[in-house]
Design an enzyme around this catalytic site. Structure first.
Site: not given
Ligand code: PGA
Length: 250
Positions: A10, A12, A97, A99, A167, A173, A212
Site C-alpha cells: 500500500n 498510500k 483502511h 487512515e 491492521e 507506521g 510495521s
Molecule cells: P506500515 O503500513 O507497513 O507502514 O505500518 C501498513 C498499512 O497501513 O497498510
C-alpha cells in the site's frame, strides 16, 4: 486447506511516475520460488494505477486501488469509483483502511458500501479492520475487530472477492507490532467469525496482517496459522524491502 499467500503493498499518498522504477524492480524479483508460492499486489496512488497496470501486464504482479467511492459515477468531486479503477487496470481495492476511517470519518456502513461497490465493478475488496491502542490495552481488541468485521463485510462474500486485512491502528507506521501470539490469536478469531458467517467459504478467505511489517520481522508475523500474507505500507515503497518480506515465503 491451502490458501495462497498475498503479499500486498500500500503506497498510500506516495509515488510519482519516477517511482514506478521500484515497481519494475518488484516485477523483476517476482520469479522462481516466490512466484510459485505467493501472489503479489501493489496499490499505488490512483494517479499511477493505469501506468502501473500497463507496466506490470504479463508479469504476474497485480495492481489495486487504495479506496473507492460507493457510487459508480456522479457529482462527487475528487472521488474515484471502483469502475474507474477497474477500467484503469486494477484488480483489487483496499477499503476501510484505518487512515480513511480516521481522516475521512468512514464508518463500518460506509466501508461495507465500498466493498459492495468493489464487487459490483468486478474487483476484489481488501477490507481493513484493526483495534486502536486503548482497545488493545483495555482487553477489547478481539471484540472491537469482531464488531468492525460484522459491520464492514457485505453479505455474499466469497474467497475470490474478499480479503480481510488485520491492521492494529497503533502498529501502522510506528515500528510497533503485536506479538506473534497476539497476531495468531486475532487471526484465529477472525477466521472463526468468517466461518460462522460464510461457512466453508470462510476457510478459504485470505486474512492479511498489516502494521510495521519489515524484512526483519516478516517471518515472525506472517508465517503463522491463519495469516495468509501481509499488507505493507512503508516497506512496500522500496523493492528491496518488499521482496525481503516476501522472501519469508520461500
Ligand atoms: P506500515 O503500513 O507497513 O507502514 O505500518 C501498513 C498499512 O497501513 O497498510
Amino acid at each position: 486447506m491451502t490458501r495462497r499467500p498475498l503479499v500486498a503493498g500500500n503506497w498510500k499518498m506516495n509515488g510519482l511516475r519516477a517511482g514506478l522504477a521500484e515497481l519494475e524492480a518488484i516485477c523483476a524479483g517476482y520469479s522462481g520460488a516466490l512466484k510459485a508460492k505467493a501472489d503479489f499486489l501493489i496499490c499505488p496512488p490512483s494517479t499511477l494505477v493505469a501506468e502501473a497496470a500497463a507496466k506490470t501486464a504479463g508479469k504476474g504482479v497485480m495492481i489495486g486501488g487504495q479506496d473507492c467511492h460507493a457510487k459508480a459515477s456522479g457529482a462527487h468531486t475528487g472521488d474515484v469509483s471502483a469502475e474507474m479503477l477497474k477500467d484503469a487496470g486494477a484488480r483489487f481495492v483496499i477499503v476501510g483502511h484505518s487512515e480513511r476511517r480516521a481522516d475521512h470519518a468512514e464508518t463500518d456502513a460506509i466501508v461495507r458500501a465500498k466493498a459492495d461497490a468493489a464487487w459490483r465493478a468486478g474487483l476484489t475488496a481488501i477490507v481493513c479492520v484493526g483495534e486502536r491502542k486503548e482497545q488493545r490495552e483495555g482487553g477489547k481488541a478481539l471484540a472491537a475487530v469482531r464488531e468492525q468485521l460484522a459491520g464492514s463485510i457485505p453479505e455474499g462474500a466469497s474467497p475470490d472477492r474478499l480479503v480481510v486485512a488485520y491492521e492494529p491502528v497503533w502498529a501502522i507506521g510506528t515500528g510497533l507490532t503485536p506479538t506473534p501470539g497476539d497476531v495468531a490469536e486475532m487471526h484465529a478469531s477472525i477466521r472463526a467469525g468468517l466461518g460462522k458467517r460464510f461457512g466453508a467459504k470462510g476457510e478459504e478467505m485470505r486474512i492479511l496482517y498489516g502494521g510495521s511489517v519489515k524484512p526483519q520481522n516478516a517471518r515472525d508475523l506472517i508465517i503463522q496459522p491463519d495469516v495468509d500474507g501481509a499488507l505493507i505500507g512503508g516497506a512496500s515503497l522500496k523493492a528491496k524491502d518488499f521482496l525481503g518480506i516476501a522472501a519469508a515465503y520461500t
